[in-house]
Design a protein around this motif. Sequence first.
Motif, PDB file in Angstrom:
ATOM      1  N   MET A 191     -10.418 -18.640  -0.501  1.00  0.00           N
ATOM      2  CA  MET A 191      -9.344 -18.281   0.477  1.00  0.00           C
ATOM      3  C   MET A 191      -8.972 -17.033   0.021  1.00  0.00           C
ATOM      4  O   MET A 191      -9.160 -16.339  -1.052  1.00  0.00           O
ATOM      5  CB  MET A 191      -8.063 -19.125   0.198  1.00  0.00           C
ATOM      6  N   GLU A 192      -8.150 -15.928   0.999  1.00  0.00           N
ATOM      7  CA  GLU A 192      -8.143 -14.529   0.649  1.00  0.00           C
ATOM      8  C   GLU A 192      -6.898 -14.516  -0.020  1.00  0.00           C
ATOM      9  O   GLU A 192      -5.895 -15.252   0.059  1.00  0.00           O
ATOM     10  CB  GLU A 192      -7.580 -13.883   1.887  1.00  0.00           C
ATOM     11  N   LYS A 193      -7.001 -13.795  -1.230  1.00  0.00           N
ATOM     12  CA  LYS A 193      -5.974 -13.380  -2.117  1.00  0.00           C
ATOM     13  C   LYS A 193      -4.928 -12.491  -1.729  1.00  0.00           C
ATOM     14  O   LYS A 193      -5.231 -11.821  -0.835  1.00  0.00           O
ATOM     15  CB  LYS A 193      -6.637 -12.593  -3.526  1.00  0.00           C
ATOM     16  N   PRO A 194      -3.708 -12.856  -2.122  1.00  0.00           N
ATOM     17  CA  PRO A 194      -2.591 -12.143  -1.843  1.00  0.00           C
ATOM     18  C   PRO A 194      -2.775 -10.747  -1.967  1.00  0.00           C
ATOM     19  O   PRO A 194      -3.296 -10.526  -3.018  1.00  0.00           O
ATOM     20  CB  PRO A 194      -1.616 -12.777  -2.402  1.00  0.00           C
ATOM     21  N   PRO A 195      -2.356  -9.851  -1.107  1.00  0.00           N
ATOM     22  CA  PRO A 195      -2.541  -8.201  -1.639  1.00  0.00           C
ATOM     23  C   PRO A 195      -1.918  -7.833  -2.562  1.00  0.00           C
ATOM     24  O   PRO A 195      -0.708  -8.357  -2.748  1.00  0.00           O
ATOM     25  CB  PRO A 195      -2.041  -7.732  -0.168  1.00  0.00           C
ATOM     26  N   THR A 196      -2.414  -6.836  -3.435  1.00  0.00           N
ATOM     27  CA  THR A 196      -1.596  -6.440  -4.663  1.00  0.00           C
ATOM     28  C   THR A 196      -0.758  -5.479  -4.220  1.00  0.00           C
ATOM     29  O   THR A 196      -0.658  -5.064  -2.987  1.00  0.00           O
ATOM     30  CB  THR A 196      -2.838  -5.855  -5.433  1.00  0.00           C
ATOM     31  N   VAL A 197       0.001  -4.977  -5.039  1.00  0.00           N
ATOM     32  CA  VAL A 197       0.864  -3.713  -4.683  1.00  0.00           C
ATOM     33  C   VAL A 197       0.351  -2.683  -4.266  1.00  0.00           C
ATOM     34  O   VAL A 197       0.683  -1.934  -3.425  1.00  0.00           O
ATOM     35  CB  VAL A 197       1.888  -3.525  -6.030  1.00  0.00           C
ATOM     36  N   GLY A 198      -0.863  -2.176  -4.778  1.00  0.00           N
ATOM     37  CA  GLY A 198      -1.608  -0.984  -4.276  1.00  0.00           C
ATOM     38  C   GLY A 198      -2.192  -1.347  -2.893  1.00  0.00           C
ATOM     39  O   GLY A 198      -2.110  -0.207  -2.083  1.00  0.00           O
ATOM     40  N   ASP A 199      -2.622  -2.347  -2.733  1.00  0.00           N
ATOM     41  CA  ASP A 199      -3.109  -2.469  -1.136  1.00  0.00           C
ATOM     42  C   ASP A 199      -1.905  -2.539  -0.290  1.00  0.00           C
ATOM     43  O   ASP A 199      -2.205  -1.897   0.982  1.00  0.00           O
ATOM     44  CB  ASP A 199      -3.766  -3.998  -1.157  1.00  0.00           C
ATOM     45  N   GLN A 200      -0.826  -2.771  -0.428  1.00  0.00           N
ATOM     46  CA  GLN A 200       0.326  -2.839   0.385  1.00  0.00           C
ATOM     47  C   GLN A 200       0.871  -1.328   0.614  1.00  0.00           C
ATOM     48  O   GLN A 200       1.159  -1.097   1.661  1.00  0.00           O
ATOM     49  CB  GLN A 200       1.594  -3.837  -0.282  1.00  0.00           C
ATOM     50  N   GLU A 201       0.783  -0.550  -0.382  1.00  0.00           N
ATOM     51  CA  GLU A 201       1.124   0.919  -0.396  1.00  0.00           C
ATOM     52  C   GLU A 201       0.231   1.619   0.618  1.00  0.00           C
ATOM     53  O   GLU A 201       0.680   2.469   1.507  1.00  0.00           O
ATOM     54  CB  GLU A 201       1.293   1.448  -1.673  1.00  0.00           C
ATOM     55  N   SER A 202      -1.307   1.169   0.479  1.00  0.00           N
ATOM     56  CA  SER A 202      -2.230   1.978   1.123  1.00  0.00           C
ATOM     57  C   SER A 202      -1.812   1.659   2.726  1.00  0.00           C
ATOM     58  O   SER A 202      -2.074   2.340   3.601  1.00  0.00           O
ATOM     59  CB  SER A 202      -3.446   1.482   0.815  1.00  0.00           C
ATOM     60  N   ARG A 203      -1.738   0.280   3.008  1.00  0.00           N
ATOM     61  CA  ARG A 203      -1.637  -0.401   4.483  1.00  0.00           C
ATOM     62  C   ARG A 203      -0.295   0.656   5.044  1.00  0.00           C
ATOM     63  O   ARG A 203      -0.262   1.065   6.009  1.00  0.00           O
ATOM     64  CB  ARG A 203      -1.397  -1.747   4.424  1.00  0.00           C
ATOM     65  N   ARG A 204       0.727   0.647   4.243  1.00  0.00           N
ATOM     66  CA  ARG A 204       2.085   1.285   4.590  1.00  0.00           C
ATOM     67  C   ARG A 204       1.805   2.685   5.048  1.00  0.00           C
ATOM     68  O   ARG A 204       2.283   3.201   6.084  1.00  0.00           O
ATOM     69  CB  ARG A 204       3.210   1.211   3.437  1.00  0.00           C
ATOM     70  N   LYS A 205       0.782   3.499   4.292  1.00  0.00           N
ATOM     71  CA  LYS A 205       0.781   4.913   4.362  1.00  0.00           C
ATOM     72  C   LYS A 205      -0.059   4.944   5.705  1.00  0.00           C
ATOM     73  O   LYS A 205       0.028   5.943   6.427  1.00  0.00           O
ATOM     74  CB  LYS A 205       0.001   5.324   3.197  1.00  0.00           C
ATOM     75  N   ALA A 206      -1.136   4.055   5.900  1.00  0.00           N
ATOM     76  CA  ALA A 206      -2.196   4.080   6.975  1.00  0.00           C
ATOM     77  C   ALA A 206      -1.245   3.982   8.257  1.00  0.00           C
ATOM     78  O   ALA A 206      -1.582   4.623   9.450  1.00  0.00           O
ATOM     79  CB  ALA A 206      -3.114   3.161   6.974  1.00  0.00           C
ATOM     80  N   ARG A 207       0.013   2.941   8.178  1.00  0.00           N
ATOM     81  CA  ARG A 207       0.720   2.830   9.382  1.00  0.00           C
ATOM     82  C   ARG A 207       1.682   4.027   9.683  1.00  0.00           C
ATOM     83  O   ARG A 207       1.550   4.397  10.823  1.00  0.00           O
ATOM     84  CB  ARG A 207       1.441   1.642   9.266  1.00  0.00           C
TER      85      ARG A 207
END
Length: 230
Positions: A12-28
């Motif tokens: 199962m996919e692991k829940p995103p870390t704090v760093g991944d969430q920040e990268s996705r926010r910046k990409a959006r």
Amino acid sequence: MADLLGSILNSMEKPPTVGDQESRRKAREQAARIKKMEEDEKRKKAEFRKKMEKEVCDFIQDSSQQKRKYNPMGKIERSILHDVAEVAGLTSFSFGEDEETRYVMLFKKEFAPSDEELEAYRKGEEWDPQLAEQRRRLKEQAALEEAASSQSKKPEACPNSNYRDKYSHLIGTSAAKDAAHTLEANRAYGCVPVANKRDTRSIEEAMNEIRAKKRQKREDDTGAHSSSSS
């Protein structure tokens, strides 16, 4: 069962870390900014086209104007203006040596520019119709004078008239007359008879031969006179 449950949990996919969430926010956020910029650019182009369409329409309706010069503008703006002019049935040209100075000029079809006028704009010069007409007249006058000068020059005559005078002091008038006769013009073959074209003797050799014939003739005449006297 424990092994099977562990395998399922690991896959199962692991829940995103704090760093991944920040990268996705910046990409959006970046995607949203790009989309907004594209929409703004599209809106500006539409507004510019609408403005140019109105100006071109006013230019066409103004009978006092034959051409219109615009201030320097960017490549995209020039492209839009050329397109608007073409749709309206006008002639348009871009002038200027670099992107910072290039501008567009519009011409009504009935007042299309001449090659001389376009050349002046390409050189960065102002077009002066009166000065151009003066230059044209001077050029035509120079061409007429050159043509008249070339027509006044007559071709050199064939050198057969003064041949007798040139050699009369060497071989006598009678002998020079015979020599000159051999150089009379032959209309079918230049200034020299066809037979003389094959004669490889030099002038001096020809003169010597003529003098020898004259001496022989005088001796023959003298001998004949002596015989008749005796």
